[in-house]
Design a protein around this motif. Structure first.
Motif, PDB file in Angstrom:
ATOM      1  N   SER A 237      19.023  -7.539 -11.972  1.00  0.00           N
ATOM      2  CA  SER A 237      19.462  -7.271 -10.603  1.00  0.00           C
ATOM      3  C   SER A 237      18.400  -7.670  -9.578  1.00  0.00           C
ATOM      4  O   SER A 237      18.725  -8.234  -8.534  1.00  0.00           O
ATOM      5  CB  SER A 237      19.850  -5.803 -10.433  1.00  0.00           C
ATOM      6  N   ASP A 238      17.120  -7.417  -9.879  1.00  0.00           N
ATOM      7  CA  ASP A 238      16.057  -7.823  -8.949  1.00  0.00           C
ATOM      8  C   ASP A 238      15.932  -9.335  -8.864  1.00  0.00           C
ATOM      9  O   ASP A 238      15.689  -9.889  -7.792  1.00  0.00           O
ATOM     10  CB  ASP A 238      14.711  -7.218  -9.349  1.00  0.00           C
ATOM     11  N   TYR A 239      16.095 -10.020  -9.987  1.00  0.00           N
ATOM     12  CA  TYR A 239      16.034 -11.474  -9.972  1.00  0.00           C
ATOM     13  C   TYR A 239      17.165 -12.054  -9.130  1.00  0.00           C
ATOM     14  O   TYR A 239      16.936 -12.933  -8.289  1.00  0.00           O
ATOM     15  CB  TYR A 239      16.094 -12.035 -11.398  1.00  0.00           C
TER      16      TYR A 239
ATOM     17  N   ILE B 122       8.001 -22.818  -6.600  1.00  0.00           N
ATOM     18  CA  ILE B 122       7.675 -21.459  -7.043  1.00  0.00           C
ATOM     19  C   ILE B 122       8.601 -21.074  -8.191  1.00  0.00           C
ATOM     20  O   ILE B 122       9.758 -21.462  -8.223  1.00  0.00           O
ATOM     21  CB  ILE B 122       7.799 -20.433  -5.901  1.00  0.00           C
ATOM     22  N   SER B 123       8.083 -20.341  -9.135  1.00  0.00           N
ATOM     23  CA  SER B 123       8.879 -19.836 -10.246  1.00  0.00           C
ATOM     24  C   SER B 123       9.148 -18.354  -9.991  1.00  0.00           C
ATOM     25  O   SER B 123       8.229 -17.534  -9.984  1.00  0.00           O
ATOM     26  CB  SER B 123       8.119 -20.012 -11.556  1.00  0.00           C
ATOM     27  N   MET B 124      10.410 -18.028  -9.784  1.00  0.00           N
ATOM     28  CA  MET B 124      10.789 -16.636  -9.522  1.00  0.00           C
ATOM     29  C   MET B 124      10.482 -15.765 -10.744  1.00  0.00           C
ATOM     30  O   MET B 124      10.063 -14.617 -10.610  1.00  0.00           O
ATOM     31  CB  MET B 124      12.269 -16.571  -9.172  1.00  0.00           C
TER      32      MET B 124
ATOM     33  N   LEU C 167       8.033 -16.204 -12.894  1.00  0.00           N
ATOM     34  CA  LEU C 167       6.593 -15.977 -12.913  1.00  0.00           C
ATOM     35  C   LEU C 167       6.187 -14.954 -11.846  1.00  0.00           C
ATOM     36  O   LEU C 167       5.335 -14.094 -12.098  1.00  0.00           O
ATOM     37  CB  LEU C 167       5.859 -17.300 -12.694  1.00  0.00           C
ATOM     38  N   LEU C 168       6.805 -15.032 -10.677  1.00  0.00           N
ATOM     39  CA  LEU C 168       6.515 -14.067  -9.612  1.00  0.00           C
ATOM     40  C   LEU C 168       6.803 -12.647 -10.076  1.00  0.00           C
ATOM     41  O   LEU C 168       5.964 -11.756  -9.941  1.00  0.00           O
ATOM     42  CB  LEU C 168       7.339 -14.400  -8.363  1.00  0.00           C
ATOM     43  N   PHE C 169       7.985 -12.428 -10.666  1.00  0.00           N
ATOM     44  CA  PHE C 169       8.318 -11.084 -11.135  1.00  0.00           C
ATOM     45  C   PHE C 169       7.470 -10.684 -12.339  1.00  0.00           C
ATOM     46  O   PHE C 169       7.192  -9.505 -12.538  1.00  0.00           O
ATOM     47  CB  PHE C 169       9.810 -10.965 -11.447  1.00  0.00           C
ATOM     48  N   GLY C 170       7.063 -11.654 -13.142  1.00  0.00           N
ATOM     49  CA  GLY C 170       6.142 -11.350 -14.240  1.00  0.00           C
ATOM     50  C   GLY C 170       4.819 -10.835 -13.726  1.00  0.00           C
ATOM     51  O   GLY C 170       4.274  -9.849 -14.224  1.00  0.00           O
ATOM     52  N   TYR C 171       4.269 -11.510 -12.691  1.00  0.00           N
ATOM     53  CA  TYR C 171       3.015 -11.052 -12.093  1.00  0.00           C
ATOM     54  C   TYR C 171       3.170  -9.676 -11.455  1.00  0.00           C
ATOM     55  O   TYR C 171       2.289  -8.821 -11.584  1.00  0.00           O
ATOM     56  CB  TYR C 171       2.518 -12.042 -11.041  1.00  0.00           C
TER      57      TYR C 171
END
Length: 191
Positions: free
Chosen positions: A95-97, A39-41, A43-47
């Motif tokens: 910070s979220d990442y 999983i790409s973190m 990409l997840l936050f981008g979505y």
């Protein structure tokens, strides 16, 4: 003087926020594997960002146009846009990442208690900036949060298989068990 109803609604909003944050933390922990190749973190936050803009961008535009006195639309300058972008990158994205990576790499509990470390950090910042109110309760509370983080982090077995690996089956090279025999030629069927 502060109205008691406002304080109660503030407490209710705080509690609902904590429940939503806890659900989000645990969902992230269960659904995101530790293995970065799965999983790409980013990409997840981008979505998540794209979905939020699509869902709430029109709502914000409508509210600014329907109730301009309640939701005023500020004059956007390049300086303001730059500061909003910088604040968003360092305050929200970074910070979220880092928080999400800590959820995946440790546990939901350790990451949530780690976010609580903002309390002693706020006390430290107030002290450095000379705005610290000398109050023993604040010092004891900040130290208690720090000790709680150390206890929770020290008591967690980070090498244990987590829920994500137990719930997502690994791929196998073996053929699945099946009672049906595949027949390419009717004459070769074993009787």
């Amino acid at each position: 003087a502060e109205m008691p109803d406002a304080r109660i609604w503030g407490d209710v909003a705080s509690l609902l926020s904590a429940v939503g944050y806890g659900m989000y933390t645990n969902a992230l922990r269960i659904l995101c594997p530790k293995d970065e190749s799965r999983i790409s973190m980013e990409l997840l936050f981008g979505y998540i960002g794209v979905l939020l803009v699509i869902m709430f961008g029109p709502v914000a535009a409508i509210l600014c146009n329907v109730w301009p006195n309640v939701f005023p639309s500020p004059e956007i300058t390049w300086d303001l846009l730059l500061w909003v972008a910088l604040k968003g990158l360092f305050d929200n994205v970074l910070s979220d990442y880092l928080w999400a990576r800590s959820v995946v790499l440790t546990s939901a509990t350790v990451a949530s208690v780690g976010v609580g470390l903002t309390i002693p950090m706020a006390f430290l910042c107030d002290f450095v900036m000379g705005r610290w109110v000398k109050n023993i309760d604040s010092v004891v509370g900040g130290i208690a949060v720090l000790i709680g983080f150390l206890i929770v982090n020290g008591g967690t077995d980070h090498n244990n298989d987590d829920v994500a690996y137990r719930t997502i089956p690994e791929k196998s090279n073996q053929e699945p068990y099946c009672d049906i025999q595949v027949v390419e030629d009717e004459n070769s069927l074993d009787r």
